[in-house]
Motif scaffolding. Structure first.
Motif, short mmCIF file in Angstrom:
data_model
loop_
_atom_site.label_atom_id
_atom_site.label_comp_id
_atom_site.label_asym_id
_atom_site.label_seq_id
_atom_site.Cartn_x
_atom_site.Cartn_y
_atom_site.Cartn_z
N GLU B 9 0.86 -1.19 0.00
CA GLU B 9 0.00 0.00 0.00
C GLU B 9 0.90 1.23 0.00
OE1 GLU B 9 -3.44 0.38 2.97
OE2 GLU B 9 -2.05 1.91 3.72
N TYR B 10 0.53 2.26 -0.75
CA TYR B 10 1.28 3.51 -0.64
C TYR B 10 0.43 4.72 -0.99
CZ TYR B 10 2.31 2.15 -5.55
OH TYR B 10 2.23 1.72 -6.84
N LEU B 79 10.56 -5.13 6.89
CA LEU B 79 10.46 -4.13 5.81
C LEU B 79 9.69 -2.90 6.29
CD1 LEU B 79 9.87 -6.33 2.64
CD2 LEU B 79 11.84 -4.87 3.13
N ASN B 80 8.57 -3.12 6.98
CA ASN B 80 7.79 -1.97 7.47
C ASN B 80 8.60 -1.12 8.43
OD1 ASN B 80 5.42 -2.26 6.00
ND2 ASN B 80 4.54 -3.72 7.45
N PHE B 81 9.44 -1.77 9.23
CA PHE B 81 10.29 -1.02 10.15
C PHE B 81 11.24 -0.10 9.37
CE2 PHE B 81 14.22 -0.45 12.53
CZ PHE B 81 13.74 0.08 13.71
N PRO B 87 5.60 6.80 3.19
CA PRO B 87 4.22 6.31 3.27
C PRO B 87 4.01 5.07 2.40
CG PRO B 87 4.29 8.22 1.85
CD PRO B 87 5.69 8.02 2.37
N VAL B 88 4.77 4.03 2.72
CA VAL B 88 4.71 2.76 2.00
C VAL B 88 4.61 1.67 3.06
CG1 VAL B 88 5.92 1.19 0.43
CG2 VAL B 88 6.22 3.67 0.18
N ALA B 89 3.70 0.74 2.89
CA ALA B 89 3.55 -0.33 3.88
C ALA B 89 3.38 -1.67 3.18
CB ALA B 89 2.34 -0.08 4.78
N ILE B 90 4.00 -2.70 3.75
CA ILE B 90 3.81 -4.07 3.30
C ILE B 90 2.63 -4.63 4.08
CG2 ILE B 90 4.90 -6.33 2.97
CD1 ILE B 90 6.32 -3.93 1.53
N ARG B 91 1.53 -4.87 3.39
CA ARG B 91 0.32 -5.36 4.07
C ARG B 91 0.38 -6.85 4.32
NH1 ARG B 91 -4.66 -3.86 0.66
NH2 ARG B 91 -5.60 -5.21 2.22
#
Lengths: 257, 257
Positions: B9-10, B79-81, B87-91
């Motif tokens: 998600e970004y 990765l999220n860390f 503003p990028v997240a691995i869902r």
């Protein structure tokens, strides 16, 4: 001097809150400065709800007094022009009676709180939802919330900084629903009351989150309420997910808002 | 080397697009750099959809190859860390076969476009919706959209920069609904196809907006399509309201996304 009611939307992230402060940006100051571009002098506007730092609004209401007889639509367009690039917009403008007051004439405030439950950080709505890592039991939260409806002494659920004369208020609604939002399913709390105490919504939501997580039994909300003791409150949640969605008035200037 | 599929998600606002570029920030670069914090070397990831500057994603998919045998959930958390504060997240993250390819294995792309119709500037979702000043006739837009469904030569609706070998594609769905969003009612377009041409969604939406505004008769969409001429397209709308919401695969690694 004609008086105008303004229906206001803002993104609370860059502001220290609604209320004007000496050294920090506020929504009130942004609007007062935009008014100063239209009629150069000091302006003071009154708002219906004094939202805290980071709290958003979709339906804040304020009033302003002008010298010139502005056509209301033109006034809102001129304000929006001068408000740029601040994330504040006048959604509507209506001329009201000279004794009409955005705060004192109001007989209802409506708030929305958005809670996202997932592991991944929120990106599309960072600062606009409160994210927690774990699943929540919505039925348990509803059971806890039911204890808060009605006329109560809400001392447990107000900030020690609260300036309201009395902690006795009537909560008319606290509905909890799961809604499909942009970032996935979110828990939405919708609250309605004549007025709220300082930090009341965030105290409610932070406490009910503990119920949803299973740390608090739903009945503990009643015990906490009856304690009339700030120390009995659950953790106060962050402002990120909180929106002032509307203000109600007898003979409402914005009946469709 | 184990291969992993990432559900991403970004917020597209700060990026020049998905794809890595020499001198501008990209989503791909953010993720490749986060991977480099976990396994220090140059990483190259493949993405299912090469979204343009300012386009958002709720369900982009990419794959990466690692040396270490990562537990997928730990890989997404790590990765999220390292992605913060981008503003990028691995869902979600799933291990896949060595020959699985985020782009070439995909058999469906899904997009959402959000269009807000109101006078007031958008504040809560600036850059995340396309705002127009006037009302739109949704039934007329649906009538226009119906001409686009199915197998067509979409030359009219692709950018002259488009690198796809053929302009012939099948559009499986283009649904238009009015949804109550955070800033009021918004028109949402939901599109589904095996693949899209460059600027195809924005060419569709920009053209259909002209239909909704009454400037174009719905039938003119058919005439424009049949012209197979880029000059026959309506105005290409801005990227602000566009979201890659999901990518489909046979034996989908993210069936719930």
């Amino acid at each position: 001097m004609p008086r105008y009611a303004l229906l206001i939307e803002y993104d609370g992230r860059p502001f220290a809150g609604w209320q004007r402060q000496a050294d920090q940006p506020s929504v009130q100051q942004s609007i007062e400065e935009a008014l100063g571009r239209l009629e150069p002098r000091a302006h003071t506007i009154g708002g219906a709800g004094r939202t805290d730092a980071g709290v958003h609004a979709r339906g804040q209401v304020a009033h302003c007094d002008m010298v010139k007889d502005w056509e209301p639509f033109r006034l809102s367009e001129a304000l929006n022009f001068h408000l740029k690039p601040a994330p504040v917009a006048i959604r509507a403008c209506v001329q009201v009676a000279d004794d009409w007051h955005a705060r004192f004439s109001a007989n209802e405030r409506r708030y929305l709180f958005r809670l996202l439950t997932r592991r991944a950080p929120s990106t599309l709505e960072a600062g606009q939802v409160w994210r927690v890592n774990h699943a929540l039991d919505v039925d348990a939260m509803r059971e806890g919330a039911a204890h808060l409806i009605g006329l109560h002494d809400f001392t447990t659920f107000r900030s020690v900084m609260c300036q309201a004369k009395s902690p006795v208020k009537t909560l008319d609604a606290l509905d909890i629903d799961v809604v499909d939002g942009l970032a996935g399913p979110e828990v939405q709390f919708r609250l309605r009351a004549r007025s709220f105490l300082h930090n009341q919504v965030r105290s409610f939501v932070g406490t009910l989150e503990r119920v949803g997580a299973g740390t608090w039994a739903p009945d503990r909300v009643r015990t906490a309420l009856e304690a009339r003791d700030r120390a009995a409150c659950g953790p106060v949640c962050p402002p990120d997910g909180l929106y002032l969605t509307g203000v109600g008035y007898p003979d409402d200037p914005f009946p469709d808002a």
